[in-house]
Enzyme design. Structure first.
Site, mmCIF file in Angstrom:
data_model
loop_
_atom_site.group_PDB
_atom_site.id
_atom_site.type_symbol
_atom_site.label_atom_id
_atom_site.label_comp_id
_atom_site.label_asym_id
_atom_site.label_seq_id
_atom_site.Cartn_x
_atom_site.Cartn_y
_atom_site.Cartn_z
ATOM 1 N N GLN A 1 -6.265 0.686 -7.590
ATOM 2 C CA GLN A 1 -5.439 0.118 -8.657
ATOM 3 C C GLN A 1 -5.866 0.678 -10.020
ATOM 4 O OE1 GLN A 1 -4.189 -4.075 -8.547
ATOM 5 N NE2 GLN A 1 -5.407 -4.384 -10.359
ATOM 6 N N LYS B 1 -4.180 3.671 -12.463
ATOM 7 C CA LYS B 1 -3.028 3.650 -13.360
ATOM 8 C C LYS B 1 -3.344 3.802 -14.852
ATOM 9 C CE LYS B 1 -0.924 1.542 -9.732
ATOM 10 N NZ LYS B 1 -2.261 1.645 -9.099
ATOM 11 N N ASN C 1 0.819 -1.224 0.000
ATOM 12 C CA ASN C 1 0.000 0.000 0.000
ATOM 13 C C ASN C 1 0.850 1.270 0.000
ATOM 14 O OD1 ASN C 1 -1.998 -1.853 0.146
ATOM 15 N ND2 ASN C 1 -2.647 -1.380 2.237
ATOM 16 N N GLU D 1 -6.746 17.938 -35.617
ATOM 17 C CA GLU D 1 -8.047 17.316 -35.286
ATOM 18 C C GLU D 1 -7.888 16.256 -34.201
ATOM 19 O OE1 GLU D 1 -10.903 16.694 -38.918
ATOM 20 O OE2 GLU D 1 -8.837 16.487 -39.589
ATOM 21 N N THR E 1 -13.298 38.150 -31.610
ATOM 22 C CA THR E 1 -14.128 37.827 -30.446
ATOM 23 C C THR E 1 -15.416 37.257 -31.048
ATOM 24 O OG1 THR E 1 -15.268 39.945 -30.338
ATOM 25 C CG2 THR E 1 -13.207 39.789 -29.111
ATOM 26 N N HIS E 2 -16.014 36.312 -30.396
ATOM 27 C CA HIS E 2 -17.228 35.638 -30.906
ATOM 28 C C HIS E 2 -17.007 35.042 -32.302
ATOM 29 C CE1 HIS E 2 -19.406 37.912 -27.731
ATOM 30 N NE2 HIS E 2 -18.568 38.868 -28.089
ATOM 31 N N SER F 1 -7.707 12.119 -48.708
ATOM 32 C CA SER F 1 -8.945 11.372 -48.608
ATOM 33 C C SER F 1 -8.835 10.146 -49.495
ATOM 34 C CB SER F 1 -10.093 12.262 -49.066
ATOM 35 O OG SER F 1 -11.182 11.468 -49.482
ATOM 36 N N LYS G 1 -8.499 16.542 -51.638
ATOM 37 C CA LYS G 1 -8.458 16.906 -50.232
ATOM 38 C C LYS G 1 -7.102 16.781 -49.547
ATOM 39 C CE LYS G 1 -11.532 17.150 -47.550
ATOM 40 N NZ LYS G 1 -12.499 16.971 -46.483
#
Ligand code: ARG
Length: 463
Positions: free
Chosen positions: A325, A328, A113, A293, A158-159, A280, A286
């Site tokens: 346990q 982990k 422990n 991402e 902003t926004h 792609s 593409k």
């Protein structure tokens, strides 16, 4: 293979069911802690020898045996066994096989422990240093880019609406500041990680004359835990650590989101290097921003780990419970995720090509210097609210005329306020707007250069 004897076999009449062994084992993942388990056991064995709890020569034999096992593990020659449950029992059993019954003395004055709490603290201490180094490296990359792009102008948002012109450098430095706090948070967390739990034993301490201060010194711990029940129960150091990692990922994810947007045709602010993109399988044209991402996506794993750990801990009574346990796998996964994300972003970023014209064009077609016009009127003595309203009307007029503010004639502008003179024009350009933002922490080149110098100095000094 001969089934190995459990340390608790004395009390048991039946052997463990195989399904239970595979359900309860942790060796499949806690083998990652082997070097810390050995480091801790070596210090413990030294302490047992020094205090006379075991003879010095036996302590030496144990230490040598542990070192040999460490080498075998490093070389990939060690055979981990599921029936030996965890890293502690795997190593102890091999030690005894190697050096004989003397090996059975290692576990004197400790328990698994306090041992697992120790291993996790040693491991997190090392990982904190590695992650801090990665964060610093990334800060340096961003600083270098900020220097390179000291004349690149972009719209600040902003926004997600174009707001005011800023230097790309200024935007990049915003991330350097975030990373700076991330480093500070980790270093603060380290104070609570760097405490020796060993010697708390199962939960009550021990009647044997152990010397915890000595073990702490050997292992480089600043302090020794002061409550044996707390020491084997506590996982807050670990939760706090994952919280620090969660914030790092939140920051990286915001950057990843920006890179993804900017790489898209709608923005076209950047071109990502081919080596960091994928195509792609069906659409030949593409080029996808998979790296950012995935960083955005992987952030969820780290947040998830934080919630798992909080939930795992919230209902368990003191002190040690086997539930723990389960700490982990989420911790290991979070550390791997953060390190991999920092590494790949740091490699990719310097290879991004910025489309300066596109960025500048986005600034000009956005009335983003309207605030500068307002402040111009304020400088001429007009109250801010009135200046805001007048500029608003002027913007509305310009929109109707399909012109930028600086494309209006002085006669047209003057109709809105007699205070406006010819000197308004430089104020309305993106360059003029940026140059004027000399307030501390603002986007003017003078100020941004000063910030670069300050950050350079601080990073060099390891602050
Ligand atoms: N594998 C255990 C863990 O990760 C080690 C401690 C086991 N202690 C015990 N009493 N079963 O927490």
């Amino acid at each position: 293979m001969q089934r190995l004897k459990k340390p608790w076999a004395g009390r048991f009449k039946e052997k463990t069911r195989e399904s239970v062994e595979s359900f309860t084992e942790s060796i499949s993942f806690d083998r990652r802690l082997s070097r810390y388990d050995i480091e801790g056991s070596i210090a413990h064995a030294k302490m047992l020898g020094k205090t006379g709890i075991i003879p010095i020569d036996e302590s030496k034999r144990i230490i040598q045996g542990l070192k040999d096992i460490g080498e075998e593990i490093k070389a990939g020659r060690f055979k981990f066994m599921t029936e030996l449950e965890d890293i502690h029992m795997n190593i102890e059993s091999e030690l005894t096989r190697k050096i004989g019954t003397v090996g059975e003395k290692l576990h004197t004055g400790r328990s698994r422990n306090d041992q697992i709490a120790l291993d996790m603290r040693l491991y997190l201490r090392a990982e904190t240093k590695k992650i801090t180094a990665l964060l610093r490296g990334f800060q340096k990359t961003l600083l270098f880019m900020a220097e390179t792009h000291i004349t690149t102008i972009m719209p600040g948002y902003t926004h997600l609406q174009r707001a005011q012109p800023v230097l790309l450098s200024h935007h990049l430095l915003a991330y350097v500041e975030m990373l700076k706090r991330d480093i500070a948070r980790l270093s603060d967390c380290l104070k609570r990680i760097n405490i020796l739990p060993l010697g708390s034993c199962a939960m009550a301490g021990t009647s044997l004359p152990i010397d915890r201060q000595y073990t702490a010194r050997l292992l480089g711990f600043e302090r020794v835990s002061q409550n044996s029940i707390d020491a084997v129960s506590d996982r807050d150091f670990l939760i706090e650590f994952i919280f620090c990692l969660s914030i790092i990922m939140m920051h990286l994810s915001r950057m990843a989101e920006e890179l993804t947007l900017w790489a898209g045709e709608e923005f076209s602010f950047i071109e990502l290097p081919d080596a960091f993109s994928t195509g792609s399988s069906i659409m030949p044209q593409k080029k996808n921003p998979d790296v950012p991402e995935l960083i955005r996506g992987k952030t969820g794993r780290v947040f998830g780990s934080l919630i798992s750990l909080l939930t795992m801990m919230k209902g368990i009574p003191l002190s040690y419970n086997r539930d723990m346990q389960e700490d982990k796998p989420p911790v290991f996964d979070s550390i791997d995720t953060v390190k991999a994300s920092l590494f790949v972003l740091n490699e990719m970023l310097p290879e991004i090509r910025f489309n300066r014209e596109r960025m500048l064009k986005a600034v000009t077609r956005s009335y983003s210097t309207a605030t500068d016009m307002t402040e111009y009127l304020v400088r001429k003595g007009m109250p801010f609210r009135k200046a805001h309203a007048i500029t608003g009307k002027l913007v509305l007029y310009a929109i109707k005329k399909e012109k930028n503010l600086d494309e209006l004639s002085l006669g047209e502008i003057k109709r809105f306020s007699a205070l406006i003179e010819k000197d308004i024009y430089p104020v309305l350009t993106p360059e003029g707007s940026i140059k004027a933002k000399v307030s501390e922490g603002g986007t003017s080149p003078v100020e941004v250069r000063r910030q670069i110098r300050r950050l350079r100095r601080q990073i060099k000094a390891g602050r």
